[in-house]
Scaffold this motif. Structure first.
Motif, PDB file in Angstrom:
ATOM      1  N   VAL A   1       0.881  -1.066   0.313  1.00  0.00           N
ATOM      2  CA  VAL A   1      -0.068  -0.114   0.074  1.00  0.00           C
ATOM      3  C   VAL A   1       0.833   1.245   0.146  1.00  0.00           C
ATOM      4  CG1 VAL A   1      -1.554   1.349   1.566  1.00  0.00           C
ATOM      5  CG2 VAL A   1      -2.310  -1.077   0.918  1.00  0.00           C
ATOM      6  N   ARG A   2       1.941   1.182   0.707  1.00  0.00           N
ATOM      7  CA  ARG A   2       2.738   2.497   0.840  1.00  0.00           C
ATOM      8  C   ARG A   2       4.027   2.415   0.080  1.00  0.00           C
ATOM      9  NH1 ARG A   2       1.277   4.914   6.133  1.00  0.00           N
ATOM     10  NH2 ARG A   2      -0.121   3.605   6.935  1.00  0.00           N
ATOM     11  N   SER A   3       3.944   1.585  -1.023  1.00  0.00           N
ATOM     12  CA  SER A   3       5.052   1.608  -1.996  1.00  0.00           C
ATOM     13  C   SER A   3       5.037   3.035  -2.804  1.00  0.00           C
ATOM     14  CB  SER A   3       5.210   0.431  -2.811  1.00  0.00           C
ATOM     15  OG  SER A   3       3.968   0.219  -3.332  1.00  0.00           O
ATOM     16  N   GLY A   4       6.128   3.488  -3.362  1.00  0.00           N
ATOM     17  CA  GLY A   4       6.174   4.928  -3.912  1.00  0.00           C
ATOM     18  C   GLY A   4       5.324   4.890  -5.303  1.00  0.00           C
ATOM     19  N   LEU A   5       5.161   6.294  -5.616  1.00  0.00           N
ATOM     20  CA  LEU A   5       4.426   6.516  -6.830  1.00  0.00           C
ATOM     21  C   LEU A   5       5.088   6.092  -7.966  1.00  0.00           C
ATOM     22  CD1 LEU A   5       2.061   7.816  -8.298  1.00  0.00           C
ATOM     23  CD2 LEU A   5       2.954  10.097  -7.810  1.00  0.00           C
ATOM     24  N   GLY A   6       6.518   6.225  -8.168  1.00  0.00           N
ATOM     25  CA  GLY A   6       7.345   6.019  -9.092  1.00  0.00           C
ATOM     26  C   GLY A   6       7.241   4.798  -9.826  1.00  0.00           C
ATOM     27  N   GLY A   7       7.057   3.696  -8.885  1.00  0.00           N
ATOM     28  CA  GLY A   7       7.263   2.402  -9.409  1.00  0.00           C
ATOM     29  C   GLY A   7       5.999   1.495  -9.650  1.00  0.00           C
ATOM     30  N   THR A   8       5.949   0.518 -10.753  1.00  0.00           N
ATOM     31  CA  THR A   8       4.940  -0.027 -10.630  1.00  0.00           C
ATOM     32  C   THR A   8       4.926  -1.442  -9.969  1.00  0.00           C
ATOM     33  OG1 THR A   8       4.394   0.590 -12.943  1.00  0.00           O
ATOM     34  CG2 THR A   8       3.731  -1.590 -12.566  1.00  0.00           C
ATOM     35  N   VAL A   9       3.633  -1.834  -9.321  1.00  0.00           N
ATOM     36  CA  VAL A   9       3.741  -2.888  -8.383  1.00  0.00           C
ATOM     37  C   VAL A   9       2.761  -4.073  -9.092  1.00  0.00           C
ATOM     38  CG1 VAL A   9       3.190  -3.823  -6.156  1.00  0.00           C
ATOM     39  CG2 VAL A   9       4.352  -1.568  -6.378  1.00  0.00           C
ATOM     40  N   CYS A  10       2.977  -5.251  -9.232  1.00  0.00           N
ATOM     41  CA  CYS A  10       2.052  -6.343  -9.664  1.00  0.00           C
ATOM     42  C   CYS A  10       1.904  -7.321  -8.402  1.00  0.00           C
ATOM     43  CB  CYS A  10       2.811  -7.108 -10.759  1.00  0.00           C
ATOM     44  SG  CYS A  10       1.806  -8.419 -11.164  1.00  0.00           S
ATOM     45  N   VAL A  11       0.664  -7.432  -8.133  1.00  0.00           N
ATOM     46  CA  VAL A  11       0.265  -8.046  -6.849  1.00  0.00           C
ATOM     47  C   VAL A  11       0.017  -9.644  -7.394  1.00  0.00           C
ATOM     48  CG1 VAL A  11      -0.828  -8.411  -4.726  1.00  0.00           C
ATOM     49  CG2 VAL A  11       0.099  -6.194  -5.364  1.00  0.00           C
TER      50      VAL A  11
ATOM     51  N   ARG B   1       0.397  16.236  -7.306  1.00  0.00           N
ATOM     52  CA  ARG B   1       0.584  15.623  -8.810  1.00  0.00           C
ATOM     53  C   ARG B   1      -0.464  15.071  -9.211  1.00  0.00           C
ATOM     54  NH1 ARG B   1       5.922  11.560  -9.422  1.00  0.00           N
ATOM     55  NH2 ARG B   1       5.254  10.850 -11.450  1.00  0.00           N
ATOM     56  N   LEU B   2      -1.053  13.999  -8.502  1.00  0.00           N
ATOM     57  CA  LEU B   2      -2.212  12.992  -8.957  1.00  0.00           C
ATOM     58  C   LEU B   2      -3.218  13.757  -9.380  1.00  0.00           C
ATOM     59  CD1 LEU B   2      -1.672   9.747  -6.839  1.00  0.00           C
ATOM     60  CD2 LEU B   2      -1.039  10.208  -9.235  1.00  0.00           C
ATOM     61  N   ALA B   3      -3.744  15.048  -8.578  1.00  0.00           N
ATOM     62  CA  ALA B   3      -4.771  16.015  -8.878  1.00  0.00           C
ATOM     63  C   ALA B   3      -4.694  16.615 -10.437  1.00  0.00           C
ATOM     64  CB  ALA B   3      -4.724  17.075  -8.107  1.00  0.00           C
ATOM     65  N   ARG B   4      -3.114  16.825 -10.949  1.00  0.00           N
ATOM     66  CA  ARG B   4      -3.103  17.082 -12.370  1.00  0.00           C
ATOM     67  C   ARG B   4      -2.907  16.019 -13.180  1.00  0.00           C
ATOM     68  NH1 ARG B   4       1.457  19.472  -9.662  1.00  0.00           N
ATOM     69  NH2 ARG B   4       2.790  17.982 -10.580  1.00  0.00           N
TER      70      ARG B   4
ATOM     71  N   GLY C   1      -1.558   9.678 -14.226  1.00  0.00           N
ATOM     72  CA  GLY C   1      -0.585   9.459 -13.095  1.00  0.00           C
ATOM     73  C   GLY C   1      -0.305   8.124 -12.473  1.00  0.00           C
ATOM     74  N   HIS C   2      -1.510   7.435 -12.318  1.00  0.00           N
ATOM     75  CA  HIS C   2      -1.573   6.059 -11.706  1.00  0.00           C
ATOM     76  C   HIS C   2      -2.651   5.161 -12.172  1.00  0.00           C
ATOM     77  CE1 HIS C   2      -0.010   2.936  -9.152  1.00  0.00           C
ATOM     78  NE2 HIS C   2      -1.175   2.758  -8.783  1.00  0.00           N
TER      79      HIS C   2
ATOM     80  N   SER D   1       2.604   5.378 -13.372  1.00  0.00           N
ATOM     81  CA  SER D   1       2.698   4.097 -12.766  1.00  0.00           C
ATOM     82  C   SER D   1       1.550   3.276 -12.656  1.00  0.00           C
ATOM     83  CB  SER D   1       3.530   4.380 -11.432  1.00  0.00           C
ATOM     84  OG  SER D   1       2.687   4.978 -10.486  1.00  0.00           O
ATOM     85  N   ALA D   2       1.750   1.976 -12.329  1.00  0.00           N
ATOM     86  CA  ALA D   2       0.514   0.858 -12.135  1.00  0.00           C
ATOM     87  C   ALA D   2       0.620   0.170 -11.011  1.00  0.00           C
ATOM     88  CB  ALA D   2       0.453   0.398 -13.562  1.00  0.00           C
TER      89      ALA D   2
END
Length: 705
Positions: free
Chosen positions: A216-226, A252-255, A482-483, A508-509
């Motif tokens: 949940v708290r991993s950064g915005l810059g990276g893509t995580v596959c669960v 950032r995500l508002a933009r 953004g995500h 990211s995704a």
């Protein structure tokens, strides 16, 4: 869980402290009453925060009506975000810190106490009464343990009945005199996980586990596959990750925007209240079909055709077909300005075209650049002749009739839908651009049997619209968010992954799925392949194996299918102390299925009757004859109607307190091949939270023996 700690004057036994027990406490020493008082004060403070926003007067603040509209909408969204949901507790936990954290730690002071909840609440002086679960100071609530207490003396969990605080439970993490282990199962945590489900999906903010919190708290810059089996909470983790990212990177995500993509509308309806319950209202939701809705879907493909159309090789076929429209010049371009004629020879035009092709920019962007390139070549000649043209002259030349005619001939406009239509209806055109990419047999598979007059009259399939989306992106770049959260991803084709990837090329995704639940002919084989098609080869793959939703006996039974549907995949290990209710019953007819539903409806919570799609009409009639009202997937359960009749094809991602699964062999037989059928059965078997009854007249599949 200990009975004392130097930082907690309200120490109590490890078992949940209830209202009845509080009644026997000495006068003035009623911690449950004090916690209830804090809850009431917090609700009052939240109401005051909302009223403050509602009372804002923006009449003299906005410079114009546009700004006023934007500001009014923002205020309206803020008011909605501050809504106090009566049955949703404002806080669910408490942290008592031992010391004031250092400069690199979260906020806090010696002996300071924080109530952890779904959103931030402050009093009239601005002091926090409830801390947002996403704040750094809240993290120990999810991760602190006996081995690593994270400077927490006491962690307290609260139990609720409706919206009323009725119990609490303490863990003394930093008390060396306390012999108990933090690994002791929290009874309140178990109760929250097993709480009956009526209505849409709930948030899991009170029950997030350490391995889930890390994702949940991993950064915005990276893509995580669960990768997560049934009941591991992967969907909830993905939604809470969105909520966390919006908290940590709001501007950032508002933009750039955020998007949650689900497999179907029923699923999206089921999850749609999770983010609003956390105060997040700005997240869009869609299916992949929504994203690629360039044409109305009125047709279907057989499995063979859909398999080829969904193959990533189709992207190369489309690219070749599109750029085949570009031709090399045979004649010069002559631009007349006043009494002068300026000539750009054919070889120079060819250099300009080839340069644009070599740059690999979008077809449409290159087409827009070509007239400027030609105009620049004319300006160079003007300067050599002693003239001093400026940018306005270049723009005028670029709009010259001769230049526009040359561009149209060399780099003509292409409509993405017409391009796809030609590929699917013109055998020679397809053969020319699929040579060496698709076999002749594959080409025949995707060709339409009957000619089509126009794009509008074409009976497009869902796979066709994905091809149009690919072609549209080749012409003009798709807007990137953004995500993006992609749930139930295992069922996507490579071309669908590409369609999603285009929506987050600069973002990211979070990819969520279970390889064992893939039920399409093109189901994902490995997450590495999926991330490659998505354009996120650097993504991190995480696996959740602890099951919180499905009872032990049920998941153990369903896991018998894993060697046949996903060899090598780690089975889910249920952490539930309650083994759940599980029975297999031989039935003599639909009346026995209805009786099983009636039996489960005597329990609190929701009940789902899951059956092969072909069995749904007969079961609907049987339920009606018995006077049992039922809902369809996506319709919200109520206290009066708690039974949902679910086609097996729509069961994925849904959950019910109790499930009746009708005719497992019919579920398997309803799919085109046995492996897909067994995967569909695996999905159906794992939708129950508290109990499952399997009814059958035909023998059970041998793989369940």
């Amino acid at each position: 869980m200990s009975s004392s700690t130097p930082t907690d004057p309200e120490a109590r036994p490890a078992a949940p402290r209830t209202a009845a027990a509080a009644a026997t406490a000495p006068p003035g020493d009623d911690p449950l009453a004090r916690e209830r008082s804090h809850l009431a004060d917090s609700r009052t403070a939240l109401r005051a925060m909302r009223e403050d926003v509602q009372s804002l007067d923006i009449r003299d603040v906005s410079a114009n009506w546009v700004n006023a509209e934007v500001l009014a909408r923002q205020i309206d969204e803020r008011i909605k975000a501050l809504a106090d949901l009566s049955d949703t507790p404002l806080f669910f936990g408490r942290l008592d810190y031992l010391h004031a954290p250092g400069a690199d730690q979260a906020e806090g002071a010696d002996g300071e106490r924080f109530y952890i909840g779904r959103r931030h609440v402050h009093d009239a002086d601005g002091d926090p009464m409830v801390i947002d679960w996403r704040a750094p100071v809240s993290q120990p609530f999810y991760r602190a343990s006996k081995k690593d207490p994270m400077d927490v003396g006491l962690r307290r969990r609260f139990g609720y009945t409706g919206g009323d605080l009725t119990a609490y439970e303490d863990e003394h993490l930093s008390d060396p005199a306390d012999p108990s282990e933090a690994a002791t199962t929290s009874k309140l945590l178990q109760q929250e996980i097993e709480r009956p489900r009526v209505g849409p999906m709930r948030d899991i903010v009170a029950t997030i586990q350490p391995e889930q919190d890390e994702i949940v708290r991993s950064g915005l810059g990276g893509t995580v596959c669960v990768q997560g089996g049934p009941g591991t909470g992967k969907t909830a983790v993905g939604l809470h990750r969105v909520a966390y990212l919006l908290y940590a990177h709001r501007e950032r995500l508002a933009r750039t925007g955020t998007l949650v993509i689900g497999p179907n509308r029923s699923f999206l309806h089921y999850i749609e209240q999770v983010l609003p319950a956390l105060g997040e209202l700005a997240v869009q939701q869609a299916t992949v079909d929504d994203l690629v809705a360039h044409a109305e879907v009125r047709g279907t493909d057989d499995a063979a055709a859909a398999l080829v159309k969904g193959d990533a090789r189709m992207a190369e076929v489309l690219r070749r077909a599109l750029y085949s429209h570009v031709t090399m010049p045979a004649e010069p371009v002559v631009v007349v300005r006043g009494s002068r004629r300026w000539r750009v020879p054919a070889y120079e035009l060819e250099e300009l075209v080839r340069e644009l092709l070599d740059r690999g920019i979008r077809y449409g962007a290159a087409r827009e650049a070509l007239p400027q390139r030609i105009a620049h070549a004319v300006l160079v000649q003007m300067e050599r002749a002693g003239e001093a043209p400026d940018d306005r002259v270049q723009d005028t030349v670029a709009r010259n009739t001769a230049v526009k005619a040359a561009v149209k001939a060399l780099w003509p406009p292409v409509d993405p839908a017409k391009l796809v239509l030609r590929l699917l209806t013109d055998a020679e055109f397809l053969a020319e651009h699929a040579a060496g990419v698709l076999t002749e047999e594959e080409q025949k598979t995707v060709l339409w049997a009957k000619p089509v007059r126009s794009v509008k009259s074409a009976r497009w399939s869902a796979a066709d619209t994905v091809l149009i989306d690919e072609a549209a992106d080749l012409v003009e770049r798709t807007h990137s968010l953004g995500h993006v959260v992609l749930d139930e991803a295992q069922d996507l084709s490579p071309m669908q992954y590409r369609a999603v990837g285009r929506r987050c090329t600069t973002g990211s995704a979070t990819v969520l799925g279970d390889l064992a639940q893939g039920t399409t002919p093109w189901a994902t084989r490995t997450w590495e392949e999926a991330l490659a098609h998505l354009g996120k080869t650097g993504g991190v793959i995480e696996e959740l194996t602890a099951g919180f939703r499905v009872p032990t006996d049920v998941i153990t039974y369903a896991s018998r299918l894993l060697p046949h549907i996903a060899p090598g995949l780690t089975p889910v290990a249920s952490v539930r102390e309650n083994p759940g209710f599980f029975q297999i019953r031989a039935a003599e007819g639909d009346a026995d299925v209805v009786a099983a539903c009636e039996e489960l409806l005597r329990h609190e919570g929701s009940t789902g009757l899951i059956a092969a799609d072909a069995r749904i009409p007969a079961l609907a009639d049987a339920l009606a004859a018995a006077g049992l009202a039922h809902l369809s997937p996506g319709e919200e359960t109520t206290a009066e109607t708690r039974l949902t009749l679910v086609p097996a094809s729509l069961a994925k991602g849904l959950e019910y307190d109790y499930v009746v699964l009708d005719e497992p062999q019919a579920v398997v037989d309803g799919e085109p091949d046995e492996r897909t059928g067994l995967r569909r059965l695996y999905v159906a078997l794992t939708r129950a939270v508290s109990g499952l009854i399997v009814t059958h007249t035909a023998p059970l599949p041998a793989q369940l023996a």
